[in-house]
Motif scaffolding. Structure first.
Motif, PDB file in Angstrom:
ATOM      1  N   VAL A  76       1.002  -1.595  -0.429  1.00 53.11           N
ATOM      2  CA  VAL A  76       0.350   0.072  -0.159  1.00 53.11           C
ATOM      3  C   VAL A  76       0.804   1.399   0.049  1.00 53.11           C
ATOM      4  CG1 VAL A  76      -1.550   1.363   1.366  1.00 53.11           C
ATOM      5  CG2 VAL A  76      -2.068  -0.978   1.154  1.00 53.11           C
ATOM      6  N   VAL A  77       2.166   0.961   0.808  1.00 48.72           N
ATOM      7  CA  VAL A  77       2.780   2.369   0.951  1.00 48.72           C
ATOM      8  C   VAL A  77       3.787   2.445   0.045  1.00 48.72           C
ATOM      9  CG1 VAL A  77       4.770   3.174   2.161  1.00 48.72           C
ATOM     10  CG2 VAL A  77       3.034   2.147   3.696  1.00 48.72           C
ATOM     11  N   GLU A  78       4.420   0.720  -1.027  1.00 52.54           N
ATOM     12  CA  GLU A  78       4.406   1.498  -2.662  1.00 52.54           C
ATOM     13  C   GLU A  78       3.847   2.148  -3.230  1.00 52.54           C
ATOM     14  OE1 GLU A  78       6.789  -2.274  -2.969  1.00 52.54           O
ATOM     15  OE2 GLU A  78       7.961  -2.063  -1.639  1.00 52.54           O
ATOM     16  N   TYR A  79       2.174   1.651  -3.543  1.00 56.14           N
ATOM     17  CA  TYR A  79       1.567   1.677  -4.698  1.00 56.14           C
ATOM     18  C   TYR A  79       1.104   3.587  -4.490  1.00 56.14           C
ATOM     19  CZ  TYR A  79       0.761  -2.598  -6.788  1.00 56.14           C
ATOM     20  OH  TYR A  79       1.438  -4.050  -7.333  1.00 56.14           O
ATOM     21  N   VAL A 112       2.128  16.989   0.339  1.00 58.14           N
ATOM     22  CA  VAL A 112       1.214  16.996   1.276  1.00 58.14           C
ATOM     23  C   VAL A 112       1.494  15.164   1.956  1.00 58.14           C
ATOM     24  CG1 VAL A 112       0.381  18.581   1.185  1.00 58.14           C
ATOM     25  CG2 VAL A 112      -1.345  16.788   0.567  1.00 58.14           C
ATOM     26  N   VAL A 113       0.964  14.143   1.723  1.00 57.05           N
ATOM     27  CA  VAL A 113       1.553  13.173   1.982  1.00 57.05           C
ATOM     28  C   VAL A 113       1.805  12.538   1.612  1.00 57.05           C
ATOM     29  CG1 VAL A 113      -0.974  11.332   2.920  1.00 57.05           C
ATOM     30  CG2 VAL A 113      -1.309  13.510   3.027  1.00 57.05           C
ATOM     31  N   ARG A 114       2.731  11.514   2.012  1.00 57.37           N
ATOM     32  CA  ARG A 114       3.637   9.919   2.033  1.00 57.37           C
ATOM     33  C   ARG A 114       2.693   8.969   2.205  1.00 57.37           C
ATOM     34  NH1 ARG A 114       7.101  13.299   5.566  1.00 57.37           N
ATOM     35  NH2 ARG A 114       7.555  11.865   6.473  1.00 57.37           N
ATOM     36  N   GLY A 115       2.462   7.857   2.188  1.00 60.06           N
ATOM     37  CA  GLY A 115       2.648   6.897   2.032  1.00 60.06           C
ATOM     38  C   GLY A 115       2.878   5.730   3.652  1.00 60.06           C
ATOM     39  N   GLU A 116       3.737   6.622   4.061  1.00 58.88           N
ATOM     40  CA  GLU A 116       4.087   6.097   5.449  1.00 58.88           C
ATOM     41  C   GLU A 116       3.176   6.516   6.340  1.00 58.88           C
ATOM     42  OE1 GLU A 116       7.805   8.648   6.251  1.00 58.88           O
ATOM     43  OE2 GLU A 116       8.158   7.019   4.866  1.00 58.88           O
ATOM     44  N   ASP A 117       2.810   7.939   6.265  1.00 56.57           N
ATOM     45  CA  ASP A 117       1.454   8.795   6.269  1.00 56.57           C
ATOM     46  C   ASP A 117       0.079   8.006   6.820  1.00 56.57           C
ATOM     47  OD1 ASP A 117       3.476  10.742   7.341  1.00 56.57           O
ATOM     48  OD2 ASP A 117       2.825  11.675   5.350  1.00 56.57           O
ATOM     49  N   LEU A 118       0.048   7.281   5.745  1.00 58.33           N
ATOM     50  CA  LEU A 118      -1.633   6.515   5.682  1.00 58.33           C
ATOM     51  C   LEU A 118      -1.333   5.683   7.280  1.00 58.33           C
ATOM     52  CD1 LEU A 118      -1.006   5.469   2.022  1.00 58.33           C
ATOM     53  CD2 LEU A 118      -2.663   7.071   2.924  1.00 58.33           C
ATOM     54  N   GLN A 119      -2.053   5.666   6.986  1.00 53.50           N
ATOM     55  CA  GLN A 119      -3.402   4.798   8.322  1.00 53.50           C
ATOM     56  C   GLN A 119      -4.263   3.125   7.593  1.00 53.50           C
ATOM     57  OE1 GLN A 119      -5.953   7.051  11.272  1.00 53.50           O
ATOM     58  NE2 GLN A 119      -4.125   7.507  11.950  1.00 53.50           N
ATOM     59  N   ILE A 120      -3.366   2.570   7.599  1.00 54.29           N
ATOM     60  CA  ILE A 120      -3.915   1.153   7.065  1.00 54.29           C
ATOM     61  C   ILE A 120      -4.483   0.961   7.936  1.00 54.29           C
ATOM     62  CG2 ILE A 120      -3.019  -0.304   5.640  1.00 54.29           C
ATOM     63  CD1 ILE A 120      -0.708   0.989   4.685  1.00 54.29           C
ATOM     64  N   ARG A 121      -5.472  -0.631   7.502  1.00 55.83           N
ATOM     65  CA  ARG A 121      -6.509  -1.143   8.722  1.00 55.83           C
ATOM     66  C   ARG A 121      -6.699  -2.709   7.752  1.00 55.83           C
ATOM     67  NH1 ARG A 121     -11.013   2.221  10.422  1.00 55.83           N
ATOM     68  NH2 ARG A 121      -9.890   4.032  11.447  1.00 55.83           N
ATOM     69  N   GLU A 122      -5.823  -3.480   8.363  1.00 54.68           N
ATOM     70  CA  GLU A 122      -5.723  -5.345   8.188  1.00 54.68           C
ATOM     71  C   GLU A 122      -6.728  -6.094   9.015  1.00 54.68           C
ATOM     72  OE1 GLU A 122      -1.956  -5.930   6.399  1.00 54.68           O
ATOM     73  OE2 GLU A 122      -1.793  -5.967   7.961  1.00 54.68           O
ATOM     74  N   ASP A 123      -7.896  -7.115   8.522  1.00 56.57           N
ATOM     75  CA  ASP A 123      -8.433  -8.243   9.349  1.00 56.57           C
ATOM     76  C   ASP A 123      -7.645  -8.828   9.301  1.00 56.57           C
ATOM     77  OD1 ASP A 123      -7.833  -9.265   7.002  1.00 56.57           O
ATOM     78  OD2 ASP A 123     -10.182 -10.039   7.075  1.00 56.57           O
ATOM     79  N   GLU A 124      -8.181  -9.609  10.617  1.00 55.65           N
ATOM     80  CA  GLU A 124      -6.869 -11.114  10.845  1.00 55.65           C
ATOM     81  C   GLU A 124      -6.680 -11.821  10.184  1.00 55.65           C
ATOM     82  OE1 GLU A 124     -10.644 -11.827  10.721  1.00 55.65           O
ATOM     83  OE2 GLU A 124     -10.155 -10.397  12.004  1.00 55.65           O
ATOM     84  N   ASN A 125      -6.961 -11.689   8.940  1.00 57.37           N
ATOM     85  CA  ASN A 125      -6.134 -12.592   7.359  1.00 57.37           C
ATOM     86  C   ASN A 125      -5.289 -11.834   6.770  1.00 57.37           C
ATOM     87  OD1 ASN A 125      -7.633 -14.597   8.228  1.00 57.37           O
ATOM     88  ND2 ASN A 125      -9.841 -13.855   6.593  1.00 57.37           N
TER      89      ASN A 125
END
Length: 136
Positions: free
Chosen positions: A77-80, A92-105
Motif C-alpha cells: 500500500v505504501v509503495e503503490y 502533502v501526504v506520503r505512504g508512511e503517513d497513511l493509516q492502513i487497517r487489516e483484518d485478522e487474515n
C-alpha cells in the motif's frame, strides 16, 4: 374627445398642476457595487485560491484508492501510494503517513489519511483547511 385623446394627456393634480411620473433609474447603485466588491474579496477570492488544494485532495483520495485496490499488504500500500504520489505530484501526504487497517487474515480493509493545508488568501490572512478520507 374620445378615449384616445384622454390617454395621451398628463394627469392633473389639484389646481392644474401636472404630477411628474417618477421612474426609478436602472443600473447599479453605489451600495450594490460595494456589496459585489465585498462578495468578490470576501468569498470568491478565498474560494478560488483554495481550488489547487481541493484538487490535491482529490489526487490523494484517488491515490489511496488505487493503492488499496492493488496492494495485498501494508508495505505494498505504501509503495503503490508513493508511486502514484510521484506521478500526481502529491506533496502533502506520503505512504508512511497513511493509516492502513487489516483484518485478522491480513487483508487490507481500509486506507485512511488526514492532513492540513494552509492557503494564503491575501496579506497575513490565510485559510487552514483540514482534509481527511477513508478508502474502503
Amino acid at each position: 374627445m374620445g378615449q384616445m385623446g384622454q390617454l395621451g394627456r398628463a394627469r392633473s393634480v389639484g389646481r392644474g398642476r401636472v404630477s411628474p411620473v417618477r421612474r426609478r433609474a436602472g443600473g447599479f447603485s453605489l451600495w450594490t457595487l460595494l456589496v459585489v466588491i465585498f462578495f468578490v474579496i470576501g468569498v470568491a477570492l478565498p474560494a478560488l485560491r483554495a481550488i489547487p488544494s481541493l484538487t490535491e485532495y482529490f489526487s490523494v483520495k484517488r491515490a489511496a484508492s488505487y493503492a488499496k485496490q492493488k496492494a495485498t499488504n501494508k508495505r505494498e500500500v505504501v509503495e503503490y501510494f508513493d508511486k502514484q504520489a510521484t506521478i500526481d505530484r502529491i506533496a502533502v501526504v506520503r505512504g508512511e503517513d497513511l493509516q492502513i487497517r487489516e483484518d485478522e487474515n491480513g487483508t487490507i480493509q481500509s486506507v485512511d489519511f488526514a492532513y492540513r493545508t494552509e492557503v494564503p488568501v491575501y496579506g497575513p490572512l490565510s485559510l487552514l483547511i483540514s482534509y481527511s478520507g477513508t478508502q474502503h
